[in-house]
Design an enzyme around this catalytic site. Structure first.
Site, short mmCIF file in Angstrom:
data_model
loop_
_atom_site.label_atom_id
_atom_site.label_comp_id
_atom_site.label_asym_id
_atom_site.label_seq_id
_atom_site.Cartn_x
_atom_site.Cartn_y
_atom_site.Cartn_z
N ASP A 33 0.81 -1.22 0.00
CA ASP A 33 0.00 0.00 0.00
C ASP A 33 0.84 1.27 0.00
O ASP A 33 0.31 2.37 0.05
CB ASP A 33 -0.95 0.00 1.20
CG ASP A 33 -0.22 -0.22 2.51
OD1 ASP A 33 0.92 0.28 2.65
OD2 ASP A 33 -0.76 -0.90 3.40
N GLU A 35 3.22 2.27 2.28
CA GLU A 35 3.89 2.66 3.53
C GLU A 35 5.26 1.98 3.59
O GLU A 35 5.52 0.99 2.91
CB GLU A 35 3.03 2.26 4.73
CG GLU A 35 1.79 3.13 4.84
CD GLU A 35 0.96 2.84 6.08
OE1 GLU A 35 1.41 2.05 6.95
OE2 GLU A 35 -0.16 3.38 6.17
N ARG A 90 13.25 27.19 -0.77
CA ARG A 90 12.95 28.33 -1.66
C ARG A 90 11.70 29.09 -1.28
O ARG A 90 11.62 30.29 -1.44
CB ARG A 90 12.87 27.85 -3.12
CG ARG A 90 14.24 27.66 -3.75
CD ARG A 90 14.17 26.94 -5.06
NE ARG A 90 13.86 25.53 -4.88
CZ ARG A 90 13.75 24.64 -5.86
NH1 ARG A 90 13.91 25.04 -7.11
NH2 ARG A 90 13.48 23.39 -5.61
N HIS A 123 19.32 27.33 -0.15
CA HIS A 123 18.77 28.51 -0.84
C HIS A 123 18.17 29.46 0.20
O HIS A 123 17.00 29.34 0.57
CB HIS A 123 17.73 28.11 -1.87
CG HIS A 123 17.29 29.29 -2.68
ND1 HIS A 123 17.90 29.65 -3.86
CD2 HIS A 123 16.35 30.22 -2.46
CE1 HIS A 123 17.33 30.74 -4.32
NE2 HIS A 123 16.38 31.11 -3.49
N ASP A 165 20.39 35.58 -11.33
CA ASP A 165 19.48 36.41 -10.52
C ASP A 165 20.25 36.98 -9.33
O ASP A 165 21.40 36.62 -9.08
CB ASP A 165 18.25 35.61 -10.06
CG ASP A 165 18.62 34.30 -9.39
OD1 ASP A 165 19.74 34.22 -8.83
OD2 ASP A 165 17.82 33.36 -9.43
N LYS A 188 16.13 38.85 -12.94
CA LYS A 188 15.21 37.76 -13.32
C LYS A 188 13.81 38.07 -12.85
O LYS A 188 13.62 38.62 -11.76
CB LYS A 188 15.69 36.45 -12.67
CG LYS A 188 14.70 35.31 -12.74
CD LYS A 188 15.37 34.00 -12.41
CE LYS A 188 14.86 33.39 -11.14
NZ LYS A 188 15.50 32.12 -10.82
N ARG A 190 10.15 35.89 -12.52
CA ARG A 190 9.51 34.58 -12.70
C ARG A 190 8.00 34.76 -12.77
O ARG A 190 7.41 35.43 -11.93
CB ARG A 190 9.89 33.65 -11.54
CG ARG A 190 9.33 32.25 -11.68
CD ARG A 190 9.77 31.33 -10.55
NE ARG A 190 11.14 30.85 -10.66
CZ ARG A 190 11.54 29.91 -11.51
NH1 ARG A 190 10.68 29.38 -12.35
NH2 ARG A 190 12.79 29.52 -11.53
N ASP A 214 24.74 29.08 -10.80
CA ASP A 214 23.56 29.20 -9.95
C ASP A 214 23.58 28.11 -8.89
O ASP A 214 24.36 27.15 -8.99
CB ASP A 214 22.28 29.10 -10.81
CG ASP A 214 21.08 29.79 -10.17
OD1 ASP A 214 21.23 30.36 -9.06
OD2 ASP A 214 19.99 29.76 -10.77
C1 R5P Z 1 15.89 30.27 -7.44
O1 R5P Z 1 15.97 31.45 -7.21
C2 R5P Z 1 17.09 29.43 -7.66
O2 R5P Z 1 18.26 30.11 -7.34
C3 R5P Z 1 17.18 28.92 -9.07
O3 R5P Z 1 17.47 29.98 -9.96
C4 R5P Z 1 15.90 28.24 -9.49
O4 R5P Z 1 15.46 27.33 -8.52
C5 R5P Z 1 16.11 27.53 -10.80
O5 R5P Z 1 14.91 26.93 -11.19
P1 R5P Z 1 14.64 26.57 -12.69
O6 R5P Z 1 15.78 25.74 -13.18
O7 R5P Z 1 13.33 25.82 -12.67
O8 R5P Z 1 14.51 27.87 -13.45
#
Ligand code: R5P
Length: 300
Positions: A33, A35, A90, A123, A165, A188, A190, A214
């Site tokens: 199931d 678990e 995040r 993050h 970013d 950046k 989003r 990044d």
């Molecule tokens: C968010 O600010 C992180 O630093 C990354 O830039 C982000 O998680 C990247 O996500 P993705 O690859 O989906 O654009």
């Protein structure tokens, strides 16, 4: 004693061996199931270190709950979590009414289970110190920048480091300043999981080698947008360095289509792009925690 699971068992064993500490696998049985039943070795010592990176975290969080609870019941008095990638960091603010601030809730959950937490480049954006997000007795955020710089010194020629970013500036700046390279960060915005716009900063990338750096690649959209912008400005080459290679399906193709040449990542999340090992970094900080009697074993 180290405890590990079948994923990341190789890393856990290598690290434990270098620290001259035993490492045991937690046995997992999945019931029909869904678990899970876990079996820990017995008896356990006072200090137990659970090694597991927390990509694909939902099931793993339940397994951490069971493991830590059982370890305490068996008499462990100090529990340490080593999670090179720490999940759910995040979402650190509610952008809309009712949105759950996952960082705070998951951070507290982990801190309730473990006395000590060690991770690499979590993050942290609006929250600056790991202990604010994960209020454990000791919360240690290591940085992969020295390891990345060492790699890039060999594999990149006088690159411009580009952060996609503002959050990435901390890592880009640390590496660029240590190596005497130029760096800049993009703006950046989003709009959705895979909808991102990137505006290049005021830096001339024409005929230059660019390394986009990044902390996380998930869908790949952020880094892909930055790469496309560099390509349109005439960059000679675009490579990518990332700490946590989450890479959801389609991310690699997205980067390739954007004109990215090489993608390099640390092994905080196991992925075919792994090029930089964090085990030496983890070893050095854990050695200081566990005790000075442990011999240094090279982890090259
Ligand atoms: C968010 O600010 C992180 O630093 C990354 O830039 C982000 O998680 C990247 O996500 P993705 O690859 O989906 O654009």
């Amino acid at each position: 004693m180290f405890l590990c699971f079948d994923d990341y068992a190789g890393q856990a064993r290598e690290l434990a061996q270098a620290l001259a500490v035993p490492c045991h696998l937690v046995d997992r049985h999945r019931f029909p199931d869904g678990e899970v039943k876990l079996t820990l070795p017995a008896p356990l010592p006072e200090h137990v270190i659970v090694y597991r990176s927390l990509d694909h975290p939902d099931q793993k969080l339940v397994e951490l709950l069971l493991t830590a609870g059982a370890a305490r019941e068996q008499g462990a008095t100090e529990l340490t979590l080593v999670a090179p990638y720490l999940c759910y960091m995040r979402q650190d603010i509610a952008f809309n009414p009712g949105e759950v601030i996952s960082q705070r809730i998951v951070g507290r959950f982990i801190a309730d289970l473990f006395d000590n937490v060690v991770t690499v480049d979590p993050h942290l954006h609006r929250v600056h110190r790991l202990e604010e997000a994960v209020p454990a007795r000791r919360a240690l955020a290591l940085h992969a920048t020295a390891e990345m710089a060492e790699f890039l010194r060999v594999h990149a020629t006088d690159p411009i480091l580009l952060g996609p970013d503002s959050e990435s500036e901390q890592w880009v700046r640390a590496i660029a300043e240590s190596e005497g390279w130029r760096y800049a960060t993009c703006r950046k915005r989003r709009y959705g999981d895979r909808e991102v716009t990137i505006a290049l900063p005021d830096i001339d990338v024409r005929d230059q080698s660019v390394v986009v750096l990044d902390d996380i690649i998930s869908s790949g959209e952020t880094v892909a947008r930055a790469a496309v912008a560099c390509r349109e400005q005439g960059a000679a080459s675009i490579d990518v360095m990332v700490t946590h290679a989450l890479f959801v399906q389609g991310a690699e193709k997205r980067l390739k289509d954007a004109g990215v040449r090489h993608v390099w990542s640390t092994n905080s999340v196991q992925h075919e792009t792994n090029a930089v090992s964090l085990l030496g970094l983890l070893h050095d900080s854990l050695r200081a925690w566990i005790g000075s009697s442990i011999n240094r074993v090279r982890l090259d």
